[in-house]
Scaffold this active site. Structure first.
Site, PDB file in Angstrom:
ATOM      1  N   CYS A 214     -30.691  35.877   0.841  1.00  0.00           N
ATOM      2  CA  CYS A 214     -30.059  35.446  -0.761  1.00  0.00           C
ATOM      3  C   CYS A 214     -29.333  34.169  -0.572  1.00  0.00           C
ATOM      4  O   CYS A 214     -29.353  33.493   0.472  1.00  0.00           O
ATOM      5  CB  CYS A 214     -29.064  36.617  -1.018  1.00  0.00           C
ATOM      6  SG  CYS A 214     -27.638  36.960   0.200  1.00  0.00           S
TER       7      CYS A 214
ATOM      8  N   ARG B 176     -26.189  40.547  -1.149  1.00  0.00           N
ATOM      9  CA  ARG B 176     -27.316  41.154  -1.196  1.00  0.00           C
ATOM     10  C   ARG B 176     -28.313  41.115   0.092  1.00  0.00           C
ATOM     11  O   ARG B 176     -29.040  42.232   0.226  1.00  0.00           O
ATOM     12  CB  ARG B 176     -28.023  40.364  -2.257  1.00  0.00           C
ATOM     13  CG  ARG B 176     -27.468  40.449  -3.787  1.00  0.00           C
ATOM     14  CD  ARG B 176     -27.958  39.545  -4.940  1.00  0.00           C
ATOM     15  NE  ARG B 176     -27.776  38.216  -4.329  1.00  0.00           N
ATOM     16  CZ  ARG B 176     -28.076  37.095  -4.987  1.00  0.00           C
ATOM     17  NH1 ARG B 176     -29.176  37.150  -6.191  1.00  0.00           N
ATOM     18  NH2 ARG B 176     -27.909  35.881  -4.647  1.00  0.00           N
TER      19      ARG B 176
ATOM     20  N   ASP C 279     -26.238  39.326  -8.382  1.00  0.00           N
ATOM     21  CA  ASP C 279     -25.533  38.815  -7.306  1.00  0.00           C
ATOM     22  C   ASP C 279     -24.293  39.465  -7.660  1.00  0.00           C
ATOM     23  O   ASP C 279     -23.245  39.161  -8.629  1.00  0.00           O
ATOM     24  CB  ASP C 279     -25.205  37.178  -7.095  1.00  0.00           C
ATOM     25  CG  ASP C 279     -24.561  36.700  -6.112  1.00  0.00           C
ATOM     26  OD1 ASP C 279     -23.779  37.607  -5.404  1.00  0.00           O
ATOM     27  OD2 ASP C 279     -24.555  35.654  -5.591  1.00  0.00           O
TER      28      ASP C 279
END
Length: 154
Positions: A9, A15, A124
């Site tokens: 990420c 994440r 996100d």
């Protein structure tokens, strides 16, 4: 030989640490611990050396996944060809990985493995929260990814 999977990420604190921990948890539960090497990284250096975000750590723990020992790191171009699969959390990071030299045939979006996913990108949660939704998306997709790798793509 173990299949090497890198989760990516932007900052490697929300994440991708969650995806790394969740995928490793599923791998272990399925009895494939020795068949996979799992790691995570970010395309940016903003959080290098930091622990995962408290929201990711908490939601992971709620589901029996411990990601506390992870530390953020930035992915490097030099390592990209050492991974069998590079799994991006969103289109922006997928593009950044390809620009860095990731092999296109082995660089995929995590949610592309989940046929029931109605979105393309794992949101996100850094600014807006929603760690529970992110966990559900990541967990489902990790299950499909494991099925794919143990059945089709490893």
């Amino acid at each position: 030989m173990a299949t090497r999977v890198l989760m990516v990420c932007l900052g490697n604190i929300c994440r991708s640490p969650l995806a790394e921990g969740t995928f490793q948890h599923r791998v272990d539960e399925a009895g494939h611990t020795n068949d996979f090497i799992v790691d995570s990284a970010g395309t940016s250096a903003w959080h290098v050396g930091e622990h995962p975000h408290a929201g990711s750590t908490a939601i992971a723990a709620d589901h029996g996944v411990d990601i506390r020992a992870q530390r953020s790191r930035q992915v490097t171009a030099a390592e990209l060809h050492s991974w069998d699969w590079i799994i991006a959390m969103d289109g922006s990071n997928h593009k950044a990985l390809l620009q860095l030299g990731a092999p296109p045939q082995r660089t995929r979006l995590l949610l592309s493995f989940d046929p029931s996913a109605s979105i393309r990108d794992v949101p996100d949660p850094y600014y807006d929260g929603g760690f529970d939704r992110v966990f559900t998306l990541v967990d489902n997709a990790c299950g499909h990814l494991l099925d794919f790798l143990t059945r089709d793509g490893a």
